[in-house]
Scaffold this motif. Structure first.
Motif, PDB file in Angstrom:
ATOM      1  N   GLU A   1       0.833  -1.210   0.000  1.00 27.58           N
ATOM      2  CA  GLU A   1       0.000   0.000   0.000  1.00 27.58           C
ATOM      3  C   GLU A   1       0.861   1.249   0.000  1.00 27.58           C
ATOM      4  N   SER A   2       1.971   1.198   0.690  1.00 27.36           N
ATOM      5  CA  SER A   2       2.884   2.333   0.692  1.00 27.36           C
ATOM      6  C   SER A   2       3.387   2.630  -0.722  1.00 27.36           C
TER       7      SER A   2
ATOM      8  N   ARG B   1       1.910   1.825  -3.534  1.00 33.57           N
ATOM      9  CA  ARG B   1       0.781   2.313  -4.327  1.00 33.57           C
ATOM     10  C   ARG B   1       0.482   3.775  -4.000  1.00 33.57           C
ATOM     11  N   LEU B   2       0.581   4.139  -2.730  1.00 29.26           N
ATOM     12  CA  LEU B   2       0.345   5.527  -2.334  1.00 29.26           C
ATOM     13  C   LEU B   2       1.417   6.456  -2.884  1.00 29.26           C
TER      14      LEU B   2
ATOM     15  N   VAL C   1      -6.556   3.591  -5.309  1.00 30.32           N
ATOM     16  CA  VAL C   1      -5.820   3.042  -4.164  1.00 30.32           C
ATOM     17  C   VAL C   1      -6.725   3.019  -2.935  1.00 30.32           C
TER      18      VAL C   1
ATOM     19  N   ASP D   1      -9.321   0.287  -2.930  1.00 37.71           N
ATOM     20  CA  ASP D   1      -8.791  -1.071  -2.760  1.00 37.71           C
ATOM     21  C   ASP D   1      -8.162  -1.317  -1.396  1.00 37.71           C
ATOM     22  N   THR D   2      -7.702  -0.276  -0.746  1.00 37.44           N
ATOM     23  CA  THR D   2      -6.951  -0.418   0.499  1.00 37.44           C
ATOM     24  C   THR D   2      -7.708  -1.175   1.598  1.00 37.44           C
TER      25      THR D   2
ATOM     26  N   ARG E   1      -7.413  -4.859   1.003  1.00 34.84           N
ATOM     27  CA  ARG E   1      -6.030  -5.347   1.006  1.00 34.84           C
ATOM     28  C   ARG E   1      -5.436  -5.359   2.419  1.00 34.84           C
ATOM     29  N   ILE E   2      -5.593  -4.283   3.156  1.00 32.96           N
ATOM     30  CA  ILE E   2      -5.058  -4.228   4.515  1.00 32.96           C
ATOM     31  C   ILE E   2      -5.985  -4.996   5.463  1.00 32.96           C
TER      32      ILE E   2
END
Length: 126
Positions: free
Chosen positions: A91-92, A94-95, A113, A116-117, A120-121
């Motif tokens: 995620e980092s 992607r961010l 992002v 989806d986060t 995913r997280i």
């Protein structure tokens, strides 16, 4: 741009809680529960920051997004659980990619992002 993205961001943080980010904290081993809680707080702080940024100043959106990516990197380093560590690192990244485009006024990648986060997280925290 601003209101559409803020709605996506706010919805993403709500979904982080709903998807199990906090609900499973007690069931996770090691420090994963605390890392998941801190992750949710980081996203809440991010939303607070971007709500105060004028839509006409996309560079500030990019800076706030970079700070969130940096925070997720730090949380990934703290995480004992490999799946959580990997999810936070992904995620980092992607961010960071989204920060460069939102900084020029294109919020589409950031919106994707944030949509989806939670899944995913949340999956790593469940």
């Amino acid at each position: 741009m601003r209101y559409r993205v803020v709605r996506a961001l706010a919805g993403g943080v709500v979904m982080l809680g709903v998807s199990g980010l906090l609900g499973a904290c007690g069931a996770l081993g090691g420090n994963s529960g605390q890392v998941c809680t801190d992750t949710k707080k980081a996203f809440q702080q991010y939303i607070t920051q971007v709500r105060s940024v004028p839509a006409a100043e996309p560079a500030q959106w990019g800076q706030a997004t970079q700070r969130l990516a940096t925070r997720l990197d730090a949380l990934a380093k703290e995480a004992d659980d490999g799946a959580l560590k990997k999810a936070l690192q992904a995620e980092s990244q992607r961010l960071r990619a989204a920060a460069s485009t939102v900084g020029t006024g294109d919020a589409s990648q950031l919106s994707a992002v944030m949509n989806d986060t939670p899944a995913r997280i949340g999956k790593a925290c469940a």
